[in-house]
Enzyme design. Sequence first.
Site, PDB file in Angstrom:
ATOM      1  N   VAL A  76     -95.037 -28.315 119.915  1.00 43.59           N
ATOM      2  CA  VAL A  76     -96.077 -27.615 119.172  1.00 43.59           C
ATOM      3  C   VAL A  76     -96.795 -26.684 120.145  1.00 43.59           C
ATOM      4  O   VAL A  76     -97.221 -27.111 121.218  1.00 43.59           O
ATOM      5  CB  VAL A  76     -97.088 -28.622 118.569  1.00 43.59           C
ATOM      6  CG1 VAL A  76     -98.212 -27.898 117.866  1.00 43.59           C
ATOM      7  CG2 VAL A  76     -96.383 -29.592 117.635  1.00 43.59           C
ATOM      8  N   CYS A  77     -96.926 -25.418 119.776  1.00 44.26           N
ATOM      9  CA  CYS A  77     -97.655 -24.467 120.611  1.00 44.26           C
ATOM     10  C   CYS A  77     -99.108 -24.917 120.741  1.00 44.26           C
ATOM     11  O   CYS A  77     -99.819 -25.052 119.739  1.00 44.26           O
ATOM     12  CB  CYS A  77     -97.584 -23.075 119.999  1.00 44.26           C
ATOM     13  SG  CYS A  77     -98.604 -21.875 120.880  1.00 44.26           S
ATOM     14  N   ILE A  78     -99.538 -25.141 121.952  1.00 46.60           N
ATOM     15  CA  ILE A  78    -100.884 -25.673 122.175  1.00 46.60           C
ATOM     16  C   ILE A  78    -101.969 -24.696 121.733  1.00 46.60           C
ATOM     17  O   ILE A  78    -102.965 -25.102 121.141  1.00 46.60           O
ATOM     18  CB  ILE A  78    -101.071 -26.124 123.639  1.00 46.60           C
ATOM     19  CG1 ILE A  78    -102.375 -26.907 123.770  1.00 46.60           C
ATOM     20  CG2 ILE A  78    -100.991 -24.956 124.592  1.00 46.60           C
ATOM     21  CD1 ILE A  78    -102.506 -27.655 125.080  1.00 46.60           C
ATOM     22  N   ALA A  81    -102.133 -24.748 118.007  1.00 48.17           N
ATOM     23  CA  ALA A  81    -102.639 -26.053 117.570  1.00 48.17           C
ATOM     24  C   ALA A  81    -104.149 -26.145 117.741  1.00 48.17           C
ATOM     25  O   ALA A  81    -104.861 -26.571 116.825  1.00 48.17           O
ATOM     26  CB  ALA A  81    -101.945 -27.166 118.359  1.00 48.17           C
TER      27      ALA A  81
END
Length: 128
Positions: A76-78, A81
């Site tokens: 998941v792209c931080i 997110a």
Amino acid sequence: MKFAIALFSAPHTPAARRALRFAEAVVESGHKIVRLFLYQDGVQTASNNIVTAQDETDIAKQWQQFIKQQQLDSVVCIASALRRGLLDTEEAKRYGRSAANLNEPWQLSGLGQLHEAIQQSDRLLCFA
């Protein structure tokens, strides 16, 4: 053939369903998924707080089951997110939030993980 898959759309969208069906077909055909990367609204798929209506298909849960079953690398792209309130335990502590809501088996990481997956794959497919 090796594929990297990037999902840009929320779990209730047709794109999320198409991405999952494509991923299932890739595995069934004997090909490999190098990494599944959630970006922009696609990060909502990894939220522990998704509640799907009883008359709808729970795509987020199906993704979770598929990833666990196939033991896929799922990132998941931080940045996406954090913008959407999706936190793991470490980020919740860092930002002083009371709870984490990142579902297993997803891992927070940066766009470098997408770049690496692209380099290791024959094809990148984006679903938006």
